[in-house]
Design a protein around this motif. Structure first.
Motif, PDB file in Angstrom:
ATOM      1  N   GLU A 234       0.868  -1.161   0.138  1.00  0.00           N
ATOM      2  CA  GLU A 234      -0.102  -0.036   0.127  1.00  0.00           C
ATOM      3  C   GLU A 234       0.782   1.214  -0.042  1.00  0.00           C
ATOM      4  O   GLU A 234       0.500   2.251  -0.546  1.00  0.00           O
ATOM      5  N   ILE A 235       2.118   1.269   0.607  1.00  0.00           N
ATOM      6  CA  ILE A 235       2.882   2.215   0.700  1.00  0.00           C
ATOM      7  C   ILE A 235       3.483   2.721  -1.003  1.00  0.00           C
ATOM      8  O   ILE A 235       3.357   4.037  -1.290  1.00  0.00           O
ATOM      9  N   GLY A 236       3.567   1.542  -1.615  1.00  0.00           N
ATOM     10  CA  GLY A 236       4.267   1.719  -2.893  1.00  0.00           C
ATOM     11  C   GLY A 236       3.183   2.540  -3.822  1.00  0.00           C
ATOM     12  O   GLY A 236       3.293   3.397  -4.686  1.00  0.00           O
TER      13      GLY A 236
ATOM     14  N   MET B  84       2.421   6.025  -2.561  1.00  0.00           N
ATOM     15  CA  MET B  84       3.655   6.869  -3.146  1.00  0.00           C
ATOM     16  C   MET B  84       3.568   7.304  -4.774  1.00  0.00           C
ATOM     17  O   MET B  84       3.589   8.464  -5.125  1.00  0.00           O
ATOM     18  N   GLY B  85       3.046   6.122  -5.474  1.00  0.00           N
ATOM     19  CA  GLY B  85       2.681   6.376  -6.675  1.00  0.00           C
ATOM     20  C   GLY B  85       1.504   7.280  -7.053  1.00  0.00           C
ATOM     21  O   GLY B  85       1.472   7.957  -8.087  1.00  0.00           O
TER      22      GLY B  85
ATOM     23  N   ASP C 205       0.230  10.320  -2.699  1.00  0.00           N
ATOM     24  CA  ASP C 205      -0.378  10.754  -1.253  1.00  0.00           C
ATOM     25  C   ASP C 205       0.567  10.525  -0.030  1.00  0.00           C
ATOM     26  O   ASP C 205       0.576   9.390   0.480  1.00  0.00           O
ATOM     27  N   THR C 206       1.432  11.420   0.092  1.00  0.00           N
ATOM     28  CA  THR C 206       2.360  11.270   0.897  1.00  0.00           C
ATOM     29  C   THR C 206       2.114  11.281   2.497  1.00  0.00           C
ATOM     30  O   THR C 206       2.532  10.546   3.305  1.00  0.00           O
ATOM     31  N   ALA C 207       0.980  11.819   2.797  1.00  0.00           N
ATOM     32  CA  ALA C 207       0.145  11.761   4.171  1.00  0.00           C
ATOM     33  C   ALA C 207      -0.111  10.357   4.427  1.00  0.00           C
ATOM     34  O   ALA C 207       0.277   9.684   5.507  1.00  0.00           O
ATOM     35  N   LEU C 208      -0.730   9.625   3.551  1.00  0.00           N
ATOM     36  CA  LEU C 208      -1.238   8.085   3.648  1.00  0.00           C
ATOM     37  C   LEU C 208       0.185   7.241   3.686  1.00  0.00           C
ATOM     38  O   LEU C 208       0.263   6.383   4.532  1.00  0.00           O
ATOM     39  N   ALA C 209       1.145   7.756   2.931  1.00  0.00           N
ATOM     40  CA  ALA C 209       2.207   6.837   3.086  1.00  0.00           C
ATOM     41  C   ALA C 209       3.088   6.811   4.120  1.00  0.00           C
ATOM     42  O   ALA C 209       3.622   5.953   4.647  1.00  0.00           O
TER      43      ALA C 209
END
Length: 440
Positions: free
Chosen positions: A62-64, A67-68, A71-75
């Motif tokens: 999900e981080i990947g 990032m794609g 959505d930096t906050a979610l990452a």
């Protein structure tokens, strides 16, 4: 070691088995309950770890994606979650090791489950006699022994070839110094037994180490439960144990290996010194050579598949009996009851040789089938006939026989009223043709 899966599925059967082995019903039940609780705790913890690992893997993906999608906050939130999960897994793996250790220790001190055919009883008084040999020999030899047959130590000391006082000066109690023809007679007995088992019974002679590591003792069940019965010597930063029986070395020859099915059964024999502290035997057999800290024994070990072990048990017992038959020593064979049976055995035959000096039968060999109990501790397996799967081997061990006790039996059964000892015919080639041991 017993299979925890079997225990989980058959708790009542284990409780009954422990009760048959003279455990109190309360102790048996609480032990089984404790095992089940330890197993459930371990499995529940492992399940949590697996869930955490699955969530970590999913969150990493999900981080990947975050990032794609820029959505930096979610990452960042996912990275914090992954870090927390990683910390939980690291501490959880340490907890898992502790839970495994606790469960394995509880399993390691549990005795084997007796076969259904084993007689239930508390001690040697409940053993069941199977057969006898040589009763006519007892009657025939009685006249030349005199009115009161002597015990072996009386005969040996009078011949001047069995010295307990000098042995005590060297090493303390429960040691013996043999000399002259009696020393040669003991050597002859060991060589005769080895030759018989290797040339007629199909055993392979082995000269194994006498000092072994703790995990080797664990494999055959001496550790951790019977540590006080063993002798140890320092070895670097650890220790090595002196074998109480060659069963330890011989059985562990297949540890951590997978044996091809066509190689089974494996049959090993060895003549070695054995070393036992005789813990708990204070006051028993204090005179003579019956119970020693150091003695020689010819050991028999068989490694079989699961289908052949009971048949092999009968065969092994017959091989041990053959020694006494050729020596023309009267004996009886008994099935040990559940309360008298050894820790690792599922069924045991004891062979008891006749000692006229004691007017009693005394154990000279014990032949046991252990099932896969030792194999689980050693991780010893074999390939199925089709070569597709692996199964735990079955192990068996027996004395073929105890050389010191055979010496005692020969001295007492072949004693003459004048104090001499006739040499059994089968041993005379090993004695240079000598027919009789006499005082010089």
């Amino acid at each position: 070691m017993l299979d925890i899966k079997w225990i989980r599925e058959n708790p009542k059967a284990l409780t009954e088995a422990l009760t048959k082995r003279s455990w109190s019903s309360d102790d048996a039940q609480s032990t089984v309950d404790d095992l089940i609780a330890k197993d459930e705790a371990r499995r529940a913890h492992v399940a949590k770890l697996q869930e955490a690992q699955e969530r970590r893997n999913a969150a990493s993906k999900e981080i990947g994606k975050a990032m794609g999608a820029k959505d930096t906050a979610l990452a960042e939130r996912l990275k914090v979650e992954v870090a927390e999960i990683k910390g939980f897994i690291q501490s959880g793996e340490a907890t898992e090791r502790e839970l495994d250790k606790a469960l394995n220790h509880a399993l390691a001190v549990l005795p084997n489950v007796p076969l259904d055919e084993v007689p239930v009883g508390k001690d040697e008084h409940d053993n069941v006699e199977v057969r006898r040999f040589g009763e006519e020999l007892i009657a025939r030899r009685q006249p030349r022994m005199g009115n009161k047959p002597k015990e072996h130590f009386e005969i040996g000391e009078k011949l001047g070839q069995m010295d307990f006082e000098r042995a005590a000066k060297l090493s303390g109690s429960r040691f013996t110094v043999l000399s002259g023809q009696i020393a040669r007679l003991e050597r002859a007995l060991g060589q005769f037994m080895l030759d018989l088992h290797t040339t007629e019974h199909g055993y392979t002679e082995v000269q194994p180490p006498l000092l072994v590591r703790d995990d080797i003792m664990y494999g055959t069940g001496q550790l951790p439960k019977f540590e006080e019965d063993l002798f140890f010597v320092p070895h670097g930063e650890s220790r090595l144990g002196l074998i109480p029986t060659a069963e330890v070395s011989l059985t562990n020859l297949v540890r951590e290996e997978i044996t091809a099915h066509e190689k089974l059964p494996l049959r090993f024999t060895a003549l070695t010194p054995c070393f036992r502290s005789e813990a708990g035997s204070a006051g028993r057999d204090t005179r003579g050579m019956l119970r020693q800290h150091q003695f020689y024994k010819v050991e028999l070990v068989s490694i079989t598949d699961q289908e052949s072990s009971l048949e092999e048990h009968e065969r092994m017992t017959e091989c041990a009996e053959a020694v006494l038959k050729k020596l023309e020593l009267p004996f009886r064979t008994v099935t040990l009851c559940t309360g008298d049976m050894g820790f690792g055995a599922r069924k045991t035959y004891d062979i008891e040789v006749w000692l006229p000096g004691q007017n009693a039968y005394r154990e000279i060999s014990s032949c046991s089938v252990c099932g896969d109990f030792q194999a689980r501790r050693m991780d010893a397996r074999y390939k199925d006939r089709d070569g597709k799967g692996n199964r735990f081997v079955h192990t068996l061990n027996g004395s073929g026989t105890a050389v010191g006790r055979a010496l005692i039996a020969v001295i007492e059964n072949y004693q003459n009223e004048d104090g001499s000892v006739t040499i059994p015919e089968v041993l005379r080639p090993y004695m240079g043709g000598l027919e009789k041991i006499e005082s010089k």
